[in-house]
Design a protein around this motif. Structure first.
Motif, PDB file in Angstrom:
ATOM      1  N   THR A  85       0.359  -1.112   0.185  1.00 60.27           N
ATOM      2  CA  THR A  85      -0.382  -0.134  -0.006  1.00 60.27           C
ATOM      3  C   THR A  85       0.759   1.406   0.419  1.00 60.27           C
ATOM      4  OG1 THR A  85      -1.593  -1.170   1.021  1.00 60.27           O
ATOM      5  CG2 THR A  85      -1.685   1.200   1.288  1.00 60.27           C
ATOM      6  N   VAL A  86       1.332   1.219   0.667  1.00 58.99           N
ATOM      7  CA  VAL A  86       2.359   2.232   0.738  1.00 58.99           C
ATOM      8  C   VAL A  86       3.312   2.190  -0.100  1.00 58.99           C
ATOM      9  CG1 VAL A  86       4.892   3.025   2.153  1.00 58.99           C
ATOM     10  CG2 VAL A  86       2.913   2.173   2.915  1.00 58.99           C
ATOM     11  N   ARG A  87       4.217   1.372  -1.049  1.00 55.20           N
ATOM     12  CA  ARG A  87       5.167   1.636  -2.492  1.00 55.20           C
ATOM     13  C   ARG A  87       3.982   2.409  -3.177  1.00 55.20           C
ATOM     14  NH1 ARG A  87       5.418  -0.090  -7.346  1.00 55.20           N
ATOM     15  NH2 ARG A  87       3.404  -1.521  -6.258  1.00 55.20           N
ATOM     16  N   ALA A  88       2.680   1.511  -3.398  1.00 55.52           N
ATOM     17  CA  ALA A  88       1.465   1.890  -4.832  1.00 55.52           C
ATOM     18  C   ALA A  88       1.587   3.385  -4.316  1.00 55.52           C
ATOM     19  CB  ALA A  88       0.655   0.996  -4.723  1.00 55.52           C
ATOM     20  N   ALA A  89       1.383   3.723  -2.958  1.00 57.98           N
ATOM     21  CA  ALA A  89       1.072   5.397  -2.756  1.00 57.98           C
ATOM     22  C   ALA A  89       2.130   5.996  -3.386  1.00 57.98           C
ATOM     23  CB  ALA A  89       0.672   5.503  -1.704  1.00 57.98           C
ATOM     24  N   ILE A  90       3.329   6.017  -2.782  1.00 60.30           N
ATOM     25  CA  ILE A  90       4.748   6.680  -3.241  1.00 60.30           C
ATOM     26  C   ILE A  90       4.793   6.790  -5.076  1.00 60.30           C
ATOM     27  CG2 ILE A  90       7.075   6.715  -2.927  1.00 60.30           C
ATOM     28  CD1 ILE A  90       6.369   5.920  -0.205  1.00 60.30           C
TER      29      ILE A  90
END
Lengths: 585, 585
Positions: free
Chosen positions: A153-158
């Motif tokens: 989730t974090v990777r995709a948002a970044i």
């Protein structure tokens, strides 16, 4: 002294994640529900914490050496950075700041001799770059554990640009955190010396203090002498990302004459600060020459310092801004250290009369263009917002920014919803901050009571932070952010059950809550009493509520819901129950 | 000591209207714009004031006698009231309160022997009654002058029920004011003794203090001993309408046993308070028997004291509320004195978890029904609202109330948008108050920092009021209320032009603004300096803005707007202008 020395029940704990990730949290142990309210344990509440090692009772801190470099292994293990020298002694630095430390001029400062890292030739070391390549870094795993979400989730948002993870490879002391509308709403605290007031020692103290009261980021807005060493002291002791406005230091270097600024001098200042470890920099590249006259008929003109410096330069040279024209060169520098852009809103309104005007929105369009240019370099970007905005025009600011800037995180100062309360602008702006946070702003820059009147002192910093933690949390609860309301519910349950110590410990400021309670009822016994000073022991609405609950429990709710049928005889038992109430006192 | 002793530039003035109307206002004289900023006078700014004779340097106040009965002629000249006796000595009053005065027990209290007025047989003396008959009373004319609208606008709003003018014929000391969504958003301050703390003297002091800081209404929520004399002291010295919650006193009379309450005892208490001059009373007639069990599964049950008293009574007797069943009898009493209903929200949520639930909205439906019943008696009505409400659910409260209650004024406590900040609930609630005010709430009941922790002291009262004046003003600016933004604009212009004293005097709290400025720059010269402690003398964005303005003025804006054409030679002149800047320091 750490917080748990002062408040038994509050302690430092950790979440262990993958890649050796160990995220500090604050744990609030709760006492059990007992007596009339039932008999059940209450789970501890775990809170996001920003105080880093300063809040850890097991860590000894020496401010003159700085805190531990927790990210060093992660950064070096990727093998894409090289050492390009070691930190210059302060006195020889390009800032020409006098060496000066809290302990006195003779003491060495933190960070001297430290190796300076930057990307190896041809490499890009930004979290955006890794995220776009599909890599989940330890920093992202850390943030995921901290936010209670999946690393992906974090990777995709970044990767999409909707979130940033400010993370300069030279600020290895910082604990990774994320700024984005899908995550916990963040708060930034501004500190810094000025030509008129303040010392390095005071600023380091304010940094630690700000982290204790919930600053997710700190901006060092120092002006005047000692800009370079002040920043070094702050970064080396900061567990949170540090932001700056490099044009302030650049201006000092040219004797406060904006027209003397050059791109080269500005670029060197950016490199100097990137080497120190600044995680994000406010760049007022949106103040373009044609926008400057749009501010001429405003009530308060240009109130952004950086904005006005660039406006003065543009007018003096009658040229387009060098920040705008040479923005790509800045991107290349930022990519080499993973410095994030905070695109400054130099044309932000300084009064409600000037809100949402042509100048402001013309600049916003340019910030959208610059966001996309930075993304072409895999450089992380957030966008700054106002300022002074009447309440009915607040939401338009974030919806428009999200559209114009393709979802890049919005980072707003307040906004202040009225101009008439100098001395209380933490409140005028806290109102706007909560509303703009609910509407999708990712980080709120605090405003202290001193805004417009002076530089914030220690207590102003605290007041500003508490106010902004309220605004950010109110936004998270309103957005239905997972888990946000748990703290409210736990505190309200404690309040209902007269578990006073739990109520204090769950509050944003246990010291103040306890002190205010004790003003009226200082006796230790009052901390367990089933009443408070508002109603006194003779009568309490909370207790009557409990009567209602017990009455319902004894009969089952179905029967109670049939109350309006009106069976007089049923009241007998409640009368006895009510009688018990007053025996208790 | 009046405010103008402390702040030269701030003075008491009056607006003269029809019917001998003379409305006090606060006048802020401004200094002229000068020097670089031009050369023009600045009109004085006239501000709504609530301090009454307490803020008038020409009036001598003796608290033990009370302030002047400014409305006496108007009330008596209508010829529809009769004297029904004279005020009882406190000790013999039905409250059985001990005679006690600020100066000590031996001193007579204010109001003793004062004639008690009520409607002559068959007459109705409410402002709603007059308005519906098409009469514009002097009270309405007063309010019109105060609000800057036509008297007919006031009459029509009252006639429709959209506004109320709280105005008991026995509180002749009060200056007429109006509560309605089309008028300036009002603020109420709660004060009052409890069984645990506080004296009459302190409460009178808080009343005067509250009026000074902008309380449009004050509610006396005293419990414990001396309820009757406390109220007499407050009413006789109050230039603003006084509200109460009569069930508190009724409960004292039955030894704090809710089940012992009877309608007759409650009615007598209402008459006692109406004879003293209470302008509006909170009546929790919406807490009906079938709604009580709806609170059983809430996180915080019933948090309204009045609501829980009535819930306890309903359960103990297993009967419908006497307040609901005999509401028409209360209307008849209210009509005889022009007491307004403040329909209490006894089921208001006490935590964000409980907001907008079945219990709350079931009661609201009943408050709508009661509003219409009161209107049948020509009795004025406002409706109370929550409480604790997350930000995303705030607006629904007022839109629903306006619909359910046919536009009767909404009067809300906050709402608090999070539960986690005891000690700072003026702020958690000020956020909700601004938002609900913008959406149409007519009066905001303040919350002080002490909420949930203790009774407010003097400074808490001030903090609560400043916060709520901010919220109310932010709402008025957002609603585009005529003239609201004038104060913001005048203050911002003063700020831009470095007219420090004007900026202080236009602020909500000149004392604090001045003191904060002086912390950094105490020298008198700093009050006229063209810089402040944030940036210091070397650089100031306000001054660069002025450069932009002058640059534009020297050339004409058309030419400046063509700046992006890029004519290098034009910059020469600006460089010289910029040079001047730094000479000034």
């Amino acid at each position: 002294m750490s917080i748990d020395d002062v408040h038994p029940g509050i302690s430092r704990a950790h979440i262990d994640g993958p890649d050796g990730v160990r995220v500090p949290i604050t744990r609030v142990a709760l006492t059990a529900t007992s007596g009339r309210f039932g008999d059940e344990p209450n789970d501890p509440v775990e809170l996001y914490t920003t105080s880093g090692p300063h809040g850890d009772p097991d860590v000894e801190i020496d401010l003159a050496r700085g805190i531990a470099a927790v990210r060093e292994t992660w950064v070096r293990d990727r093998g894409d950075v090289v050492e390009v020298g070691s930190a210059r002694p302060y006195a020889a630095g390009p800032a020409a700041g006098t060496r000066q430390s809290p302990a006195g001029p003779a003491t060495a400062g933190p960070g001297e001799g430290r190796p300076i890292l930057r990307a190896a030739p041809g490499r890009n070391v930004t979290q955006l770059h890794y995220a776009r390549r599909g890599e989940t870094t330890p920093e992202m795993a850390y943030v995921a554990a901290r936010e209670g979400v999946e690393p992906e989730t974090v990777r995709a948002a970044i990767a999409s640009g909707r979130a940033i993870l400010p993370n300069n490879v030279n600020h290895l002391e910082s604990e990774p955190m994320v700024i984005g509308r899908d995550f916990v709403t963040k708060v930034n605290a501004n500190i810094g010396t000025s030509a008129v007031t303040s010392s390095i020692e005071e600023e380091v103290d304010k940094l630690v203090w700000a982290c204790r009261w919930g600053a997710d980021n700190v901006m060092d807005l120092s002006t005047g002498a000692h800009i370079h060493p002040t920043r070094e002291w702050l970064i080396r002791n900061s567990p949170v990302p540090i932001g700056t406005v490099p044009i302030y230091q650049a201006l000092e270097k040219v004797g406060n004459q904006p027209e003397e600024l050059t791109f080269e001098l500005f670029r060197d200042t950016v490199v100097e600060q990137a080497e120190q470890g600044v995680d994000y920099m406010t760049i007022h590249a949106g103040v373009r020459l044609p926008y400057v006259p749009m501010a001429a008929n405003r009530v308060t003109g240009i109130v952004s310092r950086g904005g006005s410096i660039m406006a003065a330069w543009c007018l003096a040279h009658h040229r387009e801004s060098f920040l705008y024209e040479r923005f790509d060169e800045l991107c290349e520098i930022f990519a080499a250290y993973d410095v994030a852009f905070s695109l400054g809103d130099g044309m932000r309104p300084g009064s409600v009369a000037d809100a949402n005007d042509e100048a402001q929105f013309a600049e916003l369009d340019t910030l959208g263009e610059l966001t996309r240019r930075a993304w072409e370099h895999d450089v992380q970007v957030m966008v700054e917002g106002p300022g002074h905005v009447p309440l009915d025009k607040v939401v338009e600011n974030v919806t428009r920014q999200q559209q114009v800037c393709d979802g890049a995180p919005f980072y707003t100062l307040g906004p202040l919803v009225t101009d008439i309360a100098p001395g209380y602008d933490h409140i005028t702006s806290g109102i706007g901050a909560a509303v703009i946070g609910m509407a999708g702003t990712a980080m709120l820059c605090y405003v202290t009571p001193k805004e417009h009147l002076g530089l914030p002192g220690r207590d102003d910093v605290k007041q500003g932070l508490i106010t902004y933690r309220i605004a950010a949390h109110a936004a998270d609860v309103a957005k239905g952010h997972p888990g946000a309301q748990r703290r409210d519910d736990a505190l309200s349950k404690a309040r209902f059950e007269f578990r006073w110590e739990d109520q204090f410990n769950l509050s944003l400021d246990p010291d103040t809550a306890r002190a205010m309670h004790d003003e009226s009822l200082p006796a230790p016994a009052a901390k367990t009493a089933h009443f408070c000073s508002m109603c006194g022991p003779g009568f309490c609405s909370m207790r009557i509520s409990q009567d209602v609950r017990e009455y319902a429990a004894e009969r089952g709710l179905d029967e109670v819901e049939a109350l309006h049928v009106g069976m007089e005889e049923k009241a007998e038992e409640f009368r006895r129950l009510g009688g018990r109430l007053y025996v208790e006192t």
